[in-house]
Design a protein around this motif. Structure first.
Motif, PDB file in Angstrom:
ATOM      1  N   ARG A 184       0.882  -1.177   0.000  1.00 13.01           N
ATOM      2  CA  ARG A 184       0.000   0.000   0.000  1.00 13.01           C
ATOM      3  C   ARG A 184       0.914   1.221   0.000  1.00 13.01           C
ATOM      4  O   ARG A 184       1.570   1.530   0.994  1.00 13.01           O
ATOM      5  N   VAL A 185       0.967   1.908  -1.119  1.00 15.61           N
ATOM      6  CA  VAL A 185       1.919   3.001  -1.318  1.00 15.61           C
ATOM      7  C   VAL A 185       1.185   4.339  -1.224  1.00 15.61           C
ATOM      8  O   VAL A 185       0.194   4.562  -1.918  1.00 15.61           O
ATOM      9  N   LEU A 216      -3.155   7.311 -10.376  1.00 19.40           N
ATOM     10  CA  LEU A 216      -2.614   6.087  -9.791  1.00 19.40           C
ATOM     11  C   LEU A 216      -2.894   4.884 -10.688  1.00 19.40           C
ATOM     12  O   LEU A 216      -2.046   4.006 -10.855  1.00 19.40           O
ATOM     13  N   ARG A 217      -4.076   4.843 -11.266  1.00 18.77           N
ATOM     14  CA  ARG A 217      -4.401   3.777 -12.226  1.00 18.77           C
ATOM     15  C   ARG A 217      -3.414   3.780 -13.379  1.00 18.77           C
ATOM     16  O   ARG A 217      -2.874   2.735 -13.766  1.00 18.77           O
ATOM     17  N   ASP A 218      -3.161   4.975 -13.921  1.00 19.93           N
ATOM     18  CA  ASP A 218      -2.251   5.093 -15.061  1.00 19.93           C
ATOM     19  C   ASP A 218      -0.801   4.767 -14.672  1.00 19.93           C
ATOM     20  O   ASP A 218       0.040   4.479 -15.522  1.00 19.93           O
ATOM     21  N   SER A 254      -4.974  -1.811  -7.360  1.00 18.84           N
ATOM     22  CA  SER A 254      -6.167  -1.454  -6.582  1.00 18.84           C
ATOM     23  C   SER A 254      -5.947  -0.061  -6.023  1.00 18.84           C
ATOM     24  O   SER A 254      -4.835   0.476  -6.045  1.00 18.84           O
ATOM     25  N   ILE A 255      -7.034   0.530  -5.515  1.00 11.80           N
ATOM     26  CA  ILE A 255      -6.985   1.874  -4.934  1.00 11.80           C
ATOM     27  C   ILE A 255      -7.482   1.788  -3.496  1.00 11.80           C
ATOM     28  O   ILE A 255      -8.495   1.137  -3.208  1.00 11.80           O
ATOM     29  N   ALA A 256      -6.766   2.453  -2.575  1.00 10.25           N
ATOM     30  CA  ALA A 256      -7.191   2.490  -1.176  1.00 10.25           C
ATOM     31  C   ALA A 256      -7.527   3.925  -0.774  1.00 10.25           C
ATOM     32  O   ALA A 256      -6.797   4.860  -1.124  1.00 10.25           O
ATOM     33  N   ILE A 257      -8.636   4.060  -0.058  1.00 12.38           N
ATOM     34  CA  ILE A 257      -8.952   5.327   0.617  1.00 12.38           C
ATOM     35  C   ILE A 257      -8.397   5.185   2.029  1.00 12.38           C
ATOM     36  O   ILE A 257      -8.866   4.351   2.799  1.00 12.38           O
ATOM     37  N   LYS A 258      -7.421   5.982   2.348  1.00 13.21           N
ATOM     38  CA  LYS A 258      -6.762   5.887   3.661  1.00 13.21           C
ATOM     39  C   LYS A 258      -7.267   7.020   4.554  1.00 13.21           C
ATOM     40  O   LYS A 258      -6.782   8.147   4.492  1.00 13.21           O
ATOM     41  N   GLU A 297     -17.218   4.765 -10.184  1.00 15.90           N
ATOM     42  CA  GLU A 297     -17.700   5.132 -11.520  1.00 15.90           C
ATOM     43  C   GLU A 297     -16.565   5.603 -12.423  1.00 15.90           C
ATOM     44  O   GLU A 297     -16.629   5.459 -13.644  1.00 15.90           O
ATOM     45  N   ALA A 298     -15.504   6.150 -11.815  1.00 13.44           N
ATOM     46  CA  ALA A 298     -14.430   6.746 -12.612  1.00 13.44           C
ATOM     47  C   ALA A 298     -13.279   5.793 -12.884  1.00 13.44           C
ATOM     48  O   ALA A 298     -12.605   5.915 -13.915  1.00 13.44           O
ATOM     49  N   VAL A 299     -13.037   4.852 -11.966  1.00 13.49           N
ATOM     50  CA  VAL A 299     -11.851   3.999 -12.068  1.00 13.49           C
ATOM     51  C   VAL A 299     -12.258   2.540 -11.886  1.00 13.49           C
ATOM     52  O   VAL A 299     -12.823   2.167 -10.853  1.00 13.49           O
ATOM     53  N   ASP A 300     -11.943   1.712 -12.875  1.00 14.33           N
ATOM     54  CA  ASP A 300     -12.345   0.304 -12.836  1.00 14.33           C
ATOM     55  C   ASP A 300     -11.256  -0.553 -12.178  1.00 14.33           C
ATOM     56  O   ASP A 300     -10.587  -1.355 -12.822  1.00 14.33           O
ATOM     57  N   LEU A 301     -11.075  -0.324 -10.875  1.00 22.05           N
ATOM     58  CA  LEU A 301     -10.116  -1.099 -10.082  1.00 22.05           C
ATOM     59  C   LEU A 301     -10.765  -1.448  -8.743  1.00 22.05           C
ATOM     60  O   LEU A 301     -11.645  -0.717  -8.277  1.00 22.05           O
ATOM     61  N   PRO A 302     -10.343  -2.539  -8.104  1.00 25.09           N
ATOM     62  CA  PRO A 302     -10.850  -2.831  -6.758  1.00 25.09           C
ATOM     63  C   PRO A 302     -10.572  -1.652  -5.830  1.00 25.09           C
ATOM     64  O   PRO A 302      -9.494  -1.043  -5.882  1.00 25.09           O
ATOM     65  N   LEU A 303     -11.548  -1.350  -4.979  1.00 22.84           N
ATOM     66  CA  LEU A 303     -11.452  -0.194  -4.079  1.00 22.84           C
ATOM     67  C   LEU A 303     -11.507  -0.670  -2.629  1.00 22.84           C
ATOM     68  O   LEU A 303     -12.360  -1.482  -2.267  1.00 22.84           O
ATOM     69  N   VAL A 304     -10.592  -0.135  -1.803  1.00 24.24           N
ATOM     70  CA  VAL A 304     -10.461  -0.541  -0.403  1.00 24.24           C
ATOM     71  C   VAL A 304     -10.716   0.665   0.492  1.00 24.24           C
ATOM     72  O   VAL A 304     -10.273   1.777   0.177  1.00 24.24           O
TER      73      VAL A 304
END
Length: 605
Positions: free
Chosen positions: A119-120, A168-170, A175-179, A199-206
């Motif tokens: 998790r960066v 971050l996707r690019d 995956s994307i984390a809300i910290k 809706e904006a980013v097609d990645l798993p969200l944490v």
């Protein structure tokens, strides 16, 4: 109903890292993790957060454990579960930016030793500071989780977070984390943010949210309704307050629904029973300031920072002023352009707030880290900074505008050379890189066979109160990891206004003479340095250790010139001369412990 998320929710349990970082100042030892790993490995978590954050620092500084050895032992003990770590981008696990070659080597060695998920994040949400680490994780073949540090301010909007998630996707995020490190999210703000991100980013969200304000379980439920894929929780024995929602509670809440986690409540309860007993062992690190408190919505102090700040203020004998520090933190944060409060910016803002309160004057003392922040050394501030404070910190110097690490030359070979034979492998070199003074001391003590963890105090016996019924007043004193039992058994007159104390130290009779504070500065180690009374007497505002002495006897100095560097609360501070003149005497050297009010250097006008 058609918009509802109907998939199973995955769980990351933070019991081996953030839970104890938030509640007992990161003090859990590896020996208390390994016995329960067999059961943890059977649960079926998506991952276990077990490394990174402050664990690396605590292992070396307090527990005298090799953090790399901890990682290897956990990898062996948890063969079926992904291990996850928290990585501060270009800061890695230290408190400065490192050259790209160090970042690349650290990520690769972490992967080689068993890390699966990175998790960066960057404390300022400056994505330029994430590029090298994200590339390195992808190169190692591991999972790169790009992170949004959630905070509230005039500039932190859902649109800003969506734009960052796309970057971050690019950059190659899996995956994307809300910290939400401070527990600032509210349920409906969570729903809106998760919805916008999905809706904006097609990645798993944490969603990672601390329970500091008591709202995190509600936020997690609204996040699940909005389509979040995974939530971070903590086994109940180390949950709630400045930690996280309880794993068992969220599993029970979702059981039998379309979001059922599939985890076994009976097994989780057995794990909780184990950690409930373990927690008692660390009672000395518990703090009243790690309980739920909705005032976090005002001061924004994150969970991990809360327990460490309370512990550090206790060490400074200033715990009674913690509310003043909490009031000062948002003011410092505004002066610095609203950085999210997460390591290292939480330490930078928090330590400066402590200095502002304890010195009695705002920015009378400015830490080196705050100066570096204003110079652009950590990246771009989210909002404009206070120009008056910036000028006080760095004068008319113009802050850098590029990526801070672009100014750093490769440093791995230099680090190898500096630590020499004390490093048995590349991991040791990287430990030294994170904490040069501390790391060298750790490696030297390991080589000498003198590693000794800080003492754990015995659990208090219920109903037994020391110092009652006319018996000797007793104390247990912890000094630099050594524990002493002191019993004061009598007081007498030694003449000349001094008092003689009769006491026993660890059961052996002693006597000492107490001298009034106006003659000598008091220090736990028995300092005989004079008390500072004149403008030419250089002293410190906080107890700490001498990192460097910048002048010698006979040197001519200007007013405002740095004459020594001290370290307190993990932050370095340059102490300056109040007057211009000649250095008459230097009473300290590198490594000395110093206390406010002592004459450390004497300058003659």
């Amino acid at each position: 109903m058609s918009n509802r998320n109907t998939k199973k929710v995955e769980i990351t349990d933070v019991i081996l890292r953030d839970a104890h970082q938030s509640l007992i100042a990161t003090r859990m030892r590896t020996e208390d993790m390994l016995p329960i790993c067999e059961k943890l490995d059977k649960v079926g978590y998506w991952s276990l957060e077990a490394w990174g954050g402050a664990t690396f620092d605590a292992c070396v500084r307090f527990l005298k454990e090799d953090p790399w050895e901890r990682l290897r032992k956990l990898r062996d003990a948890l063969p079926n579960t992904r291990l996850q770590m928290l990585l501060r981008g270009q800061n890695l696990l230290g408190y400065r930016h490192y050259a790209d070659d160090v970042v690349e080597a650290f990520v690769q060695k972490s992967a080689d030793n068993g890390m699966d998920v990175f998790r960066v994040f960057d404390a300022l949400n400056d994505v330029r500071n994430l590029e090298t680490a994200m590339k390195a994780v992808n190169k190692s073949g591991k999972h790169a989780q790009g992170t949004l540090c959630y905070t509230t301010s005039p500039v932190h909007t859902p649109e800003l977070f969506v734009a960052m998630a796309k970057q971050l996707r690019d950059m190659g995020a899996h995956s994307i984390a809300i910290k939400d490190m401070a527990g600032l999210l509210t349920p409906y703000a969570t729903y809106d943010l998760v919805k916008a991100l999905k809706e904006a980013v097609d990645l798993p969200l944490v969603l990672h949210s601390h329970s500091t304000a008591g709202l995190a379980p509600l936020c997690q439920l609204k996040a699940i309704e909005a389509g979040v894929d995974r939530i971070d929780t903590a086994i109940s024995a180390f949950a709630s307050g400045t930690s996280h929602p309880a794993t068992e509670a969220m599993v029970a809440a979702l059981a039998g629904t379309e979001h059922d986690t599939g985890l076994d409540l009976t097994l989780l309860s057995e794990i909780a029973d184990y950690f409930r007993e373990v927690r008692k062992k660390y009672h000395q690190f518990e703090s009243e300031f790690t309980r739920e408190d909705v005032s976090v919505q005002i001061n924004q102090v994150p969970g991990g920072m809360m327990s460490n700040l309370a512990n550090q203020l206790k060490e400074q004998n200033a715990l009674d002023r913690i509310r003043e520090v909490f009031d000062e933190i948002p003011r410092v944060r505004a002066d610095l352009g609203y950085p999210p409060l997460v390591t290292p910016s939480s330490q930078i803002v928090g330590t400066q707030a402590v200095y502002n309160v304890l010195s009695g004057e705002r920015y009378k003392t400015i830490t080196n880290e705050v100066k570096r922040y204003f110079q652009g050394g950590y990246g771009q501030a989210p909002a404009p900074v206070n120009p008056d404070v910036q000028k006080k910190a760095i004068g008319n110097e113009s802050p850098m505008e590029g990526r801070p690490a672009d100014l750093l030359s490769p440093e791995l070979n230099k680090l190898r050379s500096e630590i020499g034979e004390l490093a048995g492998n590349e991991e040791d070199v990287l430990t030294f890189a994170m904490f040069p003074e501390l790391g060298r001391e750790f490696l030297q003590q390991r080589a000498d066979g003198t590693l000794k963890p800080e003492a754990l105090l015995p659990e208090p016996v219920p109903g037994k109160q020391k110092g009652s019924e006319g018996t000797p007043t007793e104390f247990i004193i912890d000094v630099h990891g050594e524990t002493y039992e002191v019993a004061i058994t009598g007081v007498g007159d030694a003449g000349s206004g001094k008092r003689k104390l009769y006491l026993s130290l660890d059961g052996m009779p002693e006597e000492t003479v107490f001298e009034p504070l106006n003659e000598y500065a008091a220090e736990g180690g028995g300092s005989k340095r004079r008390r500072a009374t004149d403008p030419g007497h250089v002293t410190t505002a906080m107890p700490g250790n001498v990192v460097d002495v910048l002048v010698k006897e006979g040197d001519v100095v200007k007013a405002g010139q740095g004459v020594m560097v001290t370290e307190a609360m993990k932050m370095e501070n340059e102490i300056q001369a109040n007057i211009a003149g000649t250095v008459k005497a230097v009473y300290v050297e590198k490594g000395d412990r110093v206390t406010p009010g002592e004459v450390l250097i004497e300058i003659e006008a």
